[in-house]
Design an enzyme around this catalytic site. Structure first.
Site, PDB file in Angstrom:
ATOM      1  N   HIS A 126       0.887  -1.169   0.000  1.00  0.00           N
ATOM      2  CA  HIS A 126       0.000   0.000   0.000  1.00  0.00           C
ATOM      3  C   HIS A 126       0.926   1.220   0.000  1.00  0.00           C
ATOM      4  O   HIS A 126       1.998   1.186   0.611  1.00  0.00           O
ATOM      5  CB  HIS A 126      -0.833   0.115   1.274  1.00  0.00           C
ATOM      6  N   ASP A 132       2.464   2.093   3.250  1.00  0.00           N
ATOM      7  CA  ASP A 132       3.362   1.091   3.845  1.00  0.00           C
ATOM      8  C   ASP A 132       4.799   1.510   3.542  1.00  0.00           C
ATOM      9  O   ASP A 132       5.709   1.257   4.331  1.00  0.00           O
ATOM     10  CB  ASP A 132       3.196  -0.297   3.204  1.00  0.00           C
TER      11      ASP A 132
HETATM   12  C1  XLS Z   1      -7.710  -6.741   4.043  1.00  0.00           C
HETATM   13  C2  XLS Z   1      -7.188  -6.920   2.689  1.00  0.00           C
HETATM   14  C3  XLS Z   1      -5.990  -6.045   2.342  1.00  0.00           C
HETATM   15  C4  XLS Z   1      -5.819  -5.989   0.850  1.00  0.00           C
HETATM   16  C5  XLS Z   1      -5.003  -4.853   0.362  1.00  0.00           C
HETATM   17  O1  XLS Z   1      -8.496  -7.541   4.539  1.00  0.00           O
HETATM   18  O2  XLS Z   1      -6.876  -8.274   2.499  1.00  0.00           O
HETATM   19  O3  XLS Z   1      -4.852  -6.521   2.971  1.00  0.00           O
HETATM   20  O4  XLS Z   1      -5.250  -7.166   0.372  1.00  0.00           O
HETATM   21  O5  XLS Z   1      -5.547  -3.634   0.697  1.00  0.00           O
END
Ligand code: XLS
Ligand code: NI
Ligand code: NI
Length: 441
Positions: free
Chosen positions: A106, A109
């Site tokens: 993200h 991140d």
């Molecule tokens: C949350 C999601 C997140 C997505 C990316 O439950 O899995 O991690 O994969 O935003």
């Protein structure tokens, strides 16, 4: 091990190698042998394993009852860019030691969000330049990027589906920057997970309007990236609930309908997550079969839920039977379209040793590899495939074939049924199918 950067973070842990199933070395692969060919492709090509930046280098183990249990040295660094570079050094050291080819992130991140859009943009482009160097030096690639449009309080009522246009615009700015970062890093795909795209109460929610806004938002995001030359695939990641009570991208079937409604079906595919499938009261196998039946089986977020807890526990995969059934559908689907297997999974809060993150990824990769080997044997060497196709053989010729071709109308069905009389009962043989899976495990 050629170290990129001048500091070793995972000290005392060497490159993880394949040693075979008889190895007792906890820091070795027992089944994941990247160059081994299975069903016409190497394991490396089948899986395209990716490490999730957010869980492995950002998640501290904090929960609603207490703070994190992991202290990352980079979180102690006050300067956001220096902190982000240190985190990137650790991330690339880890991914390289695992022998994986990909990572996913993200936007925030990678680097802490700034207090203005301009500041965030500057930070992102600085760290993207640094990551370009890390990528070039290591050969590690970007499977997909995404924007975190769910953590910041401004998104509490949604991002693209927020009832306030100002927030929608803010989300657009953020997604634009995340797309720019993904493209600059040669990302192969881009993911939309609508964490807050849904509602807590219909009493204050215009569902139709919100879903339309989301459709328009995604059209504009696609148009922007395509105009910049992005050739990769966009993925929607379905999840039925959490954090919202009801999320619009409930499951694969819902997403397929949504993509067609807004003319997105040629640019978007689906990123399925195991624990999201189970939260939707489906199996992951079911979700893969649905996505694949529409040609939209794009990518997988690998993890598992918990039989007792009803939330997204994001545990690492370790259930051979479950993943074998997943791999059967995976092989039947002809693999993934554009995506890979991203470990969207986190170690438990009380897993606090440096090596635990290695054990977790080794176990996950070995579970997938072992399941792939078993699934391939089941499909090619056991009676499974014949039993499966025989079940539908009445559609392979004659009237059944004509029906499948759409050439038999209801009057004709009526006449055919009258001439046949009561059809015989044909066993579905479920227990035998289940026994074959267990026999090959
Ligand atoms: C949350 C999601 C997140 C997505 C990316 O439950 O899995 O991690 O994969 O935003
Ligand atoms: Ni996910
Ligand atoms: Ni999830």
């Amino acid at each position: 091990m050629a170290l990129i950067g001048d500091k070793e973070y995972y000290k005392g842990i060497d490159d993880i190698k394949y040693e075979g199933k008889d190895s007792d070395n906890p820091l070795a692969f027992k089944y994941y042998n990247p160059d081994q060919v299975v069903a016409g492709k190497t394991m490396r090509e089948h899986f395209k394993f990716a490490v999730a930046y957010w869980h492995s280098f950002c998640g501290t183990g904090a929960d609603p009852f207490g703070p994190g249990t992991i202290n990352y040295s980079w979180d102690q660094i006050a300067d956001p860019i220096e902190s982000a570079k240190s985190k990137a050094d650790a991330a690339f050291e880890f991914i390289t030691k695992m022998g994986f080819d990909y990572f996913c992130f993200h936007d925030y991140d990678l680097v802490r969000e700034g207090s203005t859009i301009a500041e965030s943009e500057k930070r992102l482009s600085t760290i993207v330049e640094y990551l370009k160097e890390k990528k070039a030096a290591s050969g590690v690639k970007l499977l997909w990027g995404t924007a975190n449009c769910f953590s910041n309080p401004r998104y509490m009522n949604g991002a693209a589906t927020n009832p306030n246009f100002e927030v929608v615009a803010r989300a657009g700015a953020q997604v634009k920057m995340a797309l720019d970062a993904t493209m600059a890093l040669n990302g192969e795909n881009y993911v939309f997970w609508g964490g807050r795209e849904g509602y807590m109460s219909l009493l204050n929610t215009d569902l139709k309007r919100e879903v339309e806004h989301m459709g328009i938002f995604l059209q504009k995001a696609r148009d922007y990236a395509r105009a910049q030359g992005f050739k990769g695939t966009f993925f929607i990641e379905p999840k039925p609930a959490e954090p919202m009570k009801h999320q619009y991208d409930f499951d694969a079937a819902t997403v397929v309908g949504f993509l067609h409604q807004f003319g997105l079906q040629d640019d978007f595919k689906i990123n399925l997550e195991v624990n999201h499938a189970t939260l939707a009261n489906h199996t992951m196998q079911h979700e893969i079969a649905v996505a694949a039946s529409h040609g939209m089986m794009g990518s997988i977020d690998a993890n598992r839920g918990d039989y007792q807890n009803g939330w997204d526990t994001d545990q690492f995969p370790n259930n051979i039977t479950e993943v074998t059934e997943i791999m059967i559908e995976f092989l039947k689907a002809g693999g993934l379209q554009g995506g890979g297997i991203n470990f969207d999974a986190k170690i438990r809060r009380n897993s606090t040793d440096l090596e635990d993150i290695f054990h977790a990824h080794i176990g996950g990769a070995d579970t997938f590899a072992r399941a792939l080997l078993i699934a391939d044997k089941i499909l090619t060497k056991s009676p499974y495939s014949k039993m499966f196709t025989d079940r539908y053989s009445s559609f392979d010729s004659g009237k059944g074939k004509a029906f499948e071709n759409g050439e038999i109308n209801f009057e004709e069905l009526f006449e055919i049924a009258k001439s046949i009389g009561e059809p015989e009962l044909i066993s579905g043989k479920q227990e035998l199918f289940e026994n074959i899976i267990n026999q090959y495990i």
